[in-house]
Design a protein around this motif. Structure first.
Motif, PDB file in Angstrom:
ATOM      1  N   GLY A  49     -84.374 -73.519  91.935  1.00 45.71           N
ATOM      2  CA  GLY A  49     -85.684 -73.032  92.351  1.00 45.71           C
ATOM      3  C   GLY A  49     -85.841 -71.527  92.302  1.00 45.71           C
ATOM      4  O   GLY A  49     -86.899 -71.008  92.634  1.00 45.71           O
ATOM      5  N   ALA A  50     -84.795 -70.802  91.867  1.00 46.72           N
ATOM      6  CA  ALA A  50     -84.848 -69.332  91.870  1.00 46.72           C
ATOM      7  C   ALA A  50     -85.570 -68.757  90.666  1.00 46.72           C
ATOM      8  O   ALA A  50     -86.000 -67.611  90.699  1.00 46.72           O
ATOM      9  CB  ALA A  50     -83.440 -68.749  91.938  1.00 46.72           C
ATOM     10  N   GLY A  51     -85.705 -69.534  89.613  1.00 46.09           N
ATOM     11  CA  GLY A  51     -86.372 -69.020  88.416  1.00 46.09           C
ATOM     12  C   GLY A  51     -87.817 -68.657  88.717  1.00 46.09           C
ATOM     13  O   GLY A  51     -88.489 -69.349  89.475  1.00 46.09           O
ATOM     14  N   PRO A  52     -88.304 -67.567  88.164  1.00 48.80           N
ATOM     15  CA  PRO A  52     -89.685 -67.148  88.431  1.00 48.80           C
ATOM     16  C   PRO A  52     -90.690 -68.208  87.983  1.00 48.80           C
ATOM     17  O   PRO A  52     -90.700 -68.612  86.829  1.00 48.80           O
ATOM     18  CB  PRO A  52     -89.850 -65.869  87.616  1.00 48.80           C
ATOM     19  CG  PRO A  52     -88.468 -65.407  87.313  1.00 48.80           C
ATOM     20  CD  PRO A  52     -87.609 -66.637  87.281  1.00 48.80           C
ATOM     21  N   TRP A  53     -91.512 -68.651  88.905  1.00 45.95           N
ATOM     22  CA  TRP A  53     -92.541 -69.649  88.634  1.00 45.95           C
ATOM     23  C   TRP A  53     -93.494 -69.161  87.561  1.00 45.95           C
ATOM     24  O   TRP A  53     -93.898 -69.917  86.673  1.00 45.95           O
ATOM     25  CB  TRP A  53     -93.265 -69.925  89.947  1.00 45.95           C
ATOM     26  CG  TRP A  53     -94.415 -70.866  89.901  1.00 45.95           C
ATOM     27  CD1 TRP A  53     -94.465 -72.079  89.253  1.00 45.95           C
ATOM     28  CD2 TRP A  53     -95.673 -70.720  90.541  1.00 45.95           C
ATOM     29  NE1 TRP A  53     -95.669 -72.673  89.469  1.00 45.95           N
ATOM     30  CE2 TRP A  53     -96.436 -71.858  90.251  1.00 45.95           C
ATOM     31  CE3 TRP A  53     -96.226 -69.726  91.335  1.00 45.95           C
ATOM     32  CZ2 TRP A  53     -97.722 -72.030  90.728  1.00 45.95           C
ATOM     33  CZ3 TRP A  53     -97.508 -69.909  91.819  1.00 45.95           C
ATOM     34  CH2 TRP A  53     -98.238 -71.044  91.510  1.00 45.95           C
ATOM     35  N   ALA A  54     -93.862 -67.891  87.617  1.00 48.16           N
ATOM     36  CA  ALA A  54     -94.817 -67.329  86.662  1.00 48.16           C
ATOM     37  C   ALA A  54     -94.182 -67.019  85.314  1.00 48.16           C
ATOM     38  O   ALA A  54     -94.870 -66.637  84.386  1.00 48.16           O
ATOM     39  CB  ALA A  54     -95.436 -66.057  87.248  1.00 48.16           C
ATOM     40  N   GLY A  55     -92.861 -67.181  85.200  1.00 44.64           N
ATOM     41  CA  GLY A  55     -92.179 -66.879  83.951  1.00 44.64           C
ATOM     42  C   GLY A  55     -92.046 -65.379  83.740  1.00 44.64           C
ATOM     43  O   GLY A  55     -92.480 -64.573  84.567  1.00 44.64           O
ATOM     44  N   GLY A  56     -91.435 -65.033  82.643  1.00 44.27           N
ATOM     45  CA  GLY A  56     -91.284 -63.614  82.318  1.00 44.27           C
ATOM     46  C   GLY A  56     -90.215 -62.937  83.152  1.00 44.27           C
ATOM     47  O   GLY A  56     -89.483 -63.569  83.910  1.00 44.27           O
ATOM     48  N   ARG A  57     -90.149 -61.654  83.004  1.00 44.47           N
ATOM     49  CA  ARG A  57     -89.133 -60.870  83.696  1.00 44.47           C
ATOM     50  C   ARG A  57     -89.607 -60.519  85.106  1.00 44.47           C
ATOM     51  O   ARG A  57     -90.678 -59.940  85.276  1.00 44.47           O
ATOM     52  CB  ARG A  57     -88.852 -59.602  82.905  1.00 44.47           C
ATOM     53  CG  ARG A  57     -87.670 -58.868  83.398  1.00 44.47           C
ATOM     54  CD  ARG A  57     -87.298 -57.784  82.445  1.00 44.47           C
ATOM     55  NE  ARG A  57     -86.190 -57.062  83.040  1.00 44.47           N
ATOM     56  CZ  ARG A  57     -85.358 -56.345  82.365  1.00 44.47           C
ATOM     57  NH1 ARG A  57     -85.484 -56.229  81.074  1.00 44.47           N
ATOM     58  NH2 ARG A  57     -84.385 -55.708  82.977  1.00 44.47           N
ATOM     59  N   ARG A  58     -88.814 -60.850  86.089  1.00 47.62           N
ATOM     60  CA  ARG A  58     -89.138 -60.612  87.496  1.00 47.62           C
ATOM     61  C   ARG A  58     -87.890 -60.033  88.158  1.00 47.62           C
ATOM     62  O   ARG A  58     -87.053 -60.751  88.667  1.00 47.62           O
ATOM     63  CB  ARG A  58     -89.539 -61.908  88.204  1.00 47.62           C
ATOM     64  CG  ARG A  58     -90.647 -62.686  87.508  1.00 47.62           C
ATOM     65  CD  ARG A  58     -91.983 -62.043  87.763  1.00 47.62           C
ATOM     66  NE  ARG A  58     -93.053 -62.868  87.237  1.00 47.62           N
ATOM     67  CZ  ARG A  58     -93.958 -62.435  86.379  1.00 47.62           C
ATOM     68  NH1 ARG A  58     -93.925 -61.200  85.949  1.00 47.62           N
ATOM     69  NH2 ARG A  58     -94.913 -63.216  85.962  1.00 47.62           N
ATOM     70  N   ASP A  59     -87.767 -58.709  88.132  1.00 49.45           N
ATOM     71  CA  ASP A  59     -86.545 -58.050  88.573  1.00 49.45           C
ATOM     72  C   ASP A  59     -86.518 -57.658  90.047  1.00 49.45           C
ATOM     73  O   ASP A  59     -85.462 -57.308  90.562  1.00 49.45           O
ATOM     74  CB  ASP A  59     -86.291 -56.796  87.737  1.00 49.45           C
ATOM     75  CG  ASP A  59     -86.011 -57.139  86.284  1.00 49.45           C
ATOM     76  OD1 ASP A  59     -85.454 -58.223  86.024  1.00 49.45           O
ATOM     77  OD2 ASP A  59     -86.360 -56.327  85.415  1.00 49.45           O
ATOM     78  N   LEU A  60     -87.661 -57.682  90.717  1.00 47.30           N
ATOM     79  CA  LEU A  60     -87.705 -57.267  92.116  1.00 47.30           C
ATOM     80  C   LEU A  60     -87.596 -58.477  93.038  1.00 47.30           C
ATOM     81  O   LEU A  60     -88.397 -59.397  92.955  1.00 47.30           O
ATOM     82  CB  LEU A  60     -89.018 -56.524  92.419  1.00 47.30           C
ATOM     83  CG  LEU A  60     -89.228 -56.122  93.888  1.00 47.30           C
ATOM     84  CD1 LEU A  60     -88.178 -55.101  94.331  1.00 47.30           C
ATOM     85  CD2 LEU A  60     -90.641 -55.599  94.093  1.00 47.30           C
TER      86      LEU A  60
END
Length: 123
Positions: free
Chosen positions: A92-103
């Motif tokens: 469940g840690a993968g960004p729901w919105a996709g793309g790069r999410r570094d914060l």
């Protein structure tokens, strides 16, 4: 709240605004806090130290039963590399919105409230 899911983060973007900003995010429960990852320049990229509210709920449409949990607290940006790597590996840690999410943003709750939603259906 389980270990992960979809919730809403809420904060006041600018003093004097009439309504808060409310954004859906996928989250993880980490001990006594909630964490999510986002784009630092995105709408959910809340500054560390900002007051926030986080809400998650679930209603079973078949039974009408469910729950709702509200956290009120402060945002922080965890930076400990090993902890962040462990969080990133969780289901469940993968960004729901996709793309790069570094914060990563952690909601440190000062208040927790909730309720059970009971069906109003009559037999």
């Amino acid at each position: 709240m389980g270990t992960h899911g979809i919730g809403r983060i809420s904060y006041t973007a600018d003093p004097g605004k009439e309504a808060p900003v409310v954004v859906p995010v996928n989250f993880l429960v980490d001990g006594r806090s909630v964490v999510y990852r986002t784009d630092p320049a995105g709408v959910a990229g809340i500054r560390a130290g900002e007051p926030v509210a986080f809400e998650a709920d679930h209603v079973d449409e078949q039974t009408g039963l469910g729950w709702s949990v509200l956290l009120a607290g402060t945002a922080e940006h965890p930076t400990e590399h090993e902890s962040l790597e462990a969080l990133a590996r969780r289901r469940g840690a993968g960004p729901w919105a996709g793309g790069r999410r570094d914060l990563w943003v952690r909601v440190l709750p000062h208040q927790v409230s909730g309720r059970v939603i009971q069906s109003l259906r009559r037999a």
